[in-house]
Enzyme design. Structure first.
Site, mmCIF file in Angstrom:
data_model
loop_
_atom_site.group_PDB
_atom_site.id
_atom_site.type_symbol
_atom_site.label_atom_id
_atom_site.label_comp_id
_atom_site.label_asym_id
_atom_site.label_seq_id
_atom_site.Cartn_x
_atom_site.Cartn_y
_atom_site.Cartn_z
ATOM 1 C CE LYS A 157 6.382 -0.368 1.007
ATOM 2 N NZ LYS A 157 6.271 -1.747 1.494
ATOM 3 C CD GLU A 232 -8.377 4.773 -3.856
ATOM 4 O OE1 GLU A 232 -9.292 4.792 -3.008
ATOM 5 O OE2 GLU A 232 -8.522 5.195 -5.015
ATOM 6 C CB CYS A 266 -10.413 -0.599 2.014
ATOM 7 S SG CYS A 266 -10.289 -1.006 0.290
ATOM 8 C CD GLU A 359 -10.199 -0.025 7.709
ATOM 9 O OE1 GLU A 359 -9.121 0.552 7.928
ATOM 10 O OE2 GLU A 359 -10.660 -0.204 6.584
HETATM 11 P P1 NAD Z 1 -0.309 0.279 6.142
HETATM 12 O O1 NAD Z 1 -0.698 1.688 5.999
HETATM 13 O O2 NAD Z 1 0.425 -0.108 7.371
HETATM 14 O O3 NAD Z 1 0.667 -0.164 4.949
HETATM 15 C C1 NAD Z 1 0.328 0.028 3.602
HETATM 16 C C2 NAD Z 1 1.613 0.126 2.811
HETATM 17 O O4 NAD Z 1 2.303 1.309 3.227
HETATM 18 C C3 NAD Z 1 2.594 -1.024 3.011
HETATM 19 O O5 NAD Z 1 3.261 -1.290 1.800
HETATM 20 C C4 NAD Z 1 3.567 -0.460 4.023
HETATM 21 O O6 NAD Z 1 4.855 -1.044 3.934
HETATM 22 C C5 NAD Z 1 3.611 0.992 3.607
HETATM 23 N N1 NAD Z 1 4.017 1.904 4.684
HETATM 24 C C6 NAD Z 1 3.891 1.731 6.015
HETATM 25 N N2 NAD Z 1 4.418 2.785 6.663
HETATM 26 C C7 NAD Z 1 4.888 3.635 5.734
HETATM 27 C C8 NAD Z 1 5.523 4.908 5.777
HETATM 28 N N3 NAD Z 1 5.793 5.504 6.930
HETATM 29 N N4 NAD Z 1 5.853 5.504 4.617
HETATM 30 C C9 NAD Z 1 5.567 4.930 3.445
HETATM 31 N N5 NAD Z 1 4.971 3.725 3.323
HETATM 32 C C10 NAD Z 1 4.626 3.085 4.457
HETATM 33 O O7 NAD Z 1 -1.612 -0.526 5.913
HETATM 34 P P2 NAD Z 1 -1.793 -2.102 5.829
HETATM 35 O O8 NAD Z 1 -1.859 -2.600 7.224
HETATM 36 O O9 NAD Z 1 -0.792 -2.700 4.933
HETATM 37 O O10 NAD Z 1 -3.222 -2.201 5.111
HETATM 38 C C11 NAD Z 1 -4.401 -2.129 5.798
HETATM 39 C C12 NAD Z 1 -5.039 -0.767 5.623
HETATM 40 O O11 NAD Z 1 -5.114 -0.385 4.243
HETATM 41 C C13 NAD Z 1 -6.465 -0.747 6.106
HETATM 42 O O12 NAD Z 1 -6.688 0.374 6.906
HETATM 43 C C14 NAD Z 1 -7.301 -0.660 4.816
HETATM 44 O O13 NAD Z 1 -8.539 -0.087 4.923
HETATM 45 C C15 NAD Z 1 -6.425 0.097 3.918
HETATM 46 N N6 NAD Z 1 -6.726 -0.223 2.523
HETATM 47 C C16 NAD Z 1 -7.416 0.669 1.767
HETATM 48 C C17 NAD Z 1 -7.741 0.378 0.456
HETATM 49 C C18 NAD Z 1 -8.473 1.344 -0.422
HETATM 50 O O14 NAD Z 1 -8.476 1.167 -1.613
HETATM 51 N N7 NAD Z 1 -9.077 2.381 0.102
HETATM 52 C C19 NAD Z 1 -7.354 -0.825 -0.088
HETATM 53 C C20 NAD Z 1 -6.659 -1.711 0.701
HETATM 54 C C21 NAD Z 1 -6.340 -1.386 2.003
#
Ligand code: NAD
Length: 457
Positions: A157, A232, A266, A359
């Site tokens: 997804k 992650e 991240c 962050e």
């Molecule tokens: P997010 O958590 O809002 O979304 C990430 C993914 O999860 C998206 O595909 C989103 O549609 C999905 N999602 C959102 N709500 C959900 C739910 N209730 N149930 C299941 N899936 C859901 O994060 P974002 O804004 O897309 O990304 C930014 C964040 O991701 C930052 O905090 C960043 O640090 C983190 N990040 C971490 C890594 C890592 O490897 N540690 C890598 C990239 C991003």
């Protein structure tokens, strides 16, 4: 009949609509899970050498499509063309690396009395991979490649904002001969499609990359079914510069360690810790380096930083730089359409200032002084995050002491490298759970089965 959920995919550098997609609802998600479940038995039985061949063909298809994939990411995510090419190459490399795994998925033979004891690494079944918008291609590949190699079927997804390269990877897999249903890409909303991965009993593992808040809710949801998760999550990593470091190199590289991908990384080293005795010298070197970051059209080969991903995200980032914020200096950004934000250095800041503790996920960095190793470690570790970090020093012993002392999963000494497909990647504390990439990633996509065969007459 409910109305289809249509989503306009934007170019963040121009704000123009690239395409409009229909997002999957619950019924489509359940249908995809059923297809993945139906495909599992056939896929797990594909002979290891054949599964390896199919994955190599998939990697070759990605390789042949690199320019198109990269151009798509420039348009959809605002990544610079240089970064986007690296990302497409990384997706290829990850698939190629794990193509070697089916033929090396060894069990063990354990000495026991009365028979033969062997272990098998069994695939789990359907794996759901939830991908964020910041690195759509690599993060999709890090989940799908080892999962497929181990014999699982996969549904990815992508993030609502950035589905296009993942969709293309799905097409390339089919072109390469990976059977229908083995890898599906399902654009949809997190709380609908992503959440269904958590609640549907036929999804046997969830790989989630994204915010810590959503990661916690996924973990809590998966607990209901004792469903394994890899998480992650976010970071607030430290870039620790000691007085004995190559200061010029540390200052010249520091902007790229946080402003790369417009800080939407991240692993961004968003807290620079500088030994007090060289703080002023470091800041004097950092200023021209920050002004030198070329911000602009991501399709231009010379550009080093593009826009932020969305208007909402830019507003969030801007909230960390209110009027009166301690801006030490900042770079430039284009005017006009696009979600631009200039590279910004905040100093002096307090250790409990939210710009220093939270962050930001944008091109904003904070700089603080420290006194000696213990102080550096205390400040570096005073966060719930623990993803990455850098240590700059010319003293090998100190480099190792500090690297062992920082509570983070991925550290680099006299460099800012974090991710290689052949080495493990993941976070300590609230930055995550489990490790991706590297030689052991298949452990996260298999169960160990122990079988005892009696040799008694
Ligand atoms: P997010 O958590 O809002 O979304 C990430 C993914 O999860 C998206 O595909 C989103 O549609 C999905 N999602 C959102 N709500 C959900 C739910 N209730 N149930 C299941 N899936 C859901 O994060 P974002 O804004 O897309 O990304 C930014 C964040 O991701 C930052 O905090 C960043 O640090 C983190 N990040 C971490 C890594 C890592 O490897 N540690 C890598 C990239 C991003």
């Amino acid at each position: 009949m409910t109305e289809p959920d249509r989503y306009h995919v934007l170019n963040p550098a121009t704000e123009e609509v690239i395409t409009t997609l229909e997002l999957a609802g619950l019924a489509e998600t359940d249908a995809a899970i059923a297809r993945a479940k139906a495909a599992f038995d056939g896929w797990r039985k594909v002979a290891p050498a054949d599964r390896a061949r199919l994955l190599r063909a998939f990697a070759a298809a990605v390789d042949a499509d690199r320019e198109r994939l990269a151009a798509t990411e420039v348009a959809n995510a605002g990544h610079t063309i240089g970064n986007a090419r690296w990302e497409a190459g990384n997706a290829r490399d990850v698939i190629e690396y794990y193509a070697a795994a089916p033929e090396r998925l060894f069990g063990r033979q354990i000495p026991v009395a009365g028979g033969l004891d062997v272990t098998f690494q069994e695939p789990l079944g359907v794996v759901g991979v939830i991908v964020p918008w910041n690195f759509p291609m690599p993060i999709a590949a890090w989940g799908l490649a080892p999962a497929l190699a181990a014999g699982n079927t996969v549904i990815v997804k992508p993030a609502e904002l950035t589905p296009l390269t993942a969709l293309r990877l799905g097409e390339l897999a089919l072109q390469a001969g990976i059977p229908e249903g083995v890898l599906q890409i399902l654009p949809g909303r997190g709380p609908v499609v992503g959440q269904r991965f958590v609640t549907h009993p036929d999804v046997r593992k969830v790989v989630f990359t994204g915010s810590t808040a959503v990661g916690k809710s996924i973990m809590a949801g998966c607990a209901e079914q004792v469903k394994p998760v890899t998480l992650e999550l976010g970071g607030k990593s430290a870039n620790i510069v000691f007085a004995d470091a190559d200061l010029a190199k540390a200052a010249a590289t520091a902007p790229y360690a946080v402003f790369d991908n417009a800080g939407q990384d991240c692993c961004a080293r968003s807290r620079i810790l500088v030994e007090e005795s060289v703080y002023d010298d470091f800041m004097a070197l950092l200023e021209p380096a920050v002004h030198g970051v070329r911000v602009g059209d991501p399709a231009d080969e010379k550009t080093e930083m593009g826009p932020l991903i969305s208007a909402a995200h830019r507003a969030r980032v801007a909230g960390y730089v209110p009027d009166g914020a301690p801006v030490a200096f900042r770079g430039s950004a284009p005017e006009g359409p696009g979600f631009w934000f200039p590279p910004t250095v905040l100093a002096p800041v307090g250790h409990d200032d939210r710009a220093f503790t939270e962050e930001i996920f944008g091109p904003v960095v904070t700089v603080v002084p420290f006194r000696g190793e213990d102080d550096a470690l205390r400040i570096a570790n005073s966060t719930e995050y623990g993803l990455s970090g850098s240590i700059w020093t010319s003293d090998v012993g100190r480099a190792l002491r500090v690297a062992r002392g920082v509570e983070a999963g991925n550290l680099s000494v006299n460099s800012h490298s974090s991710v290689r497909y052949s080495t493990p990647f993941g976070g300590f504390k609230q930055s995550g759970l489990g490790r991706e990439l590297g030689p052991d990633a298949l452990n996260a996509f298999t169960e160990t089965k122990n079988v005892f065969i009696s040799t008694e007459e």
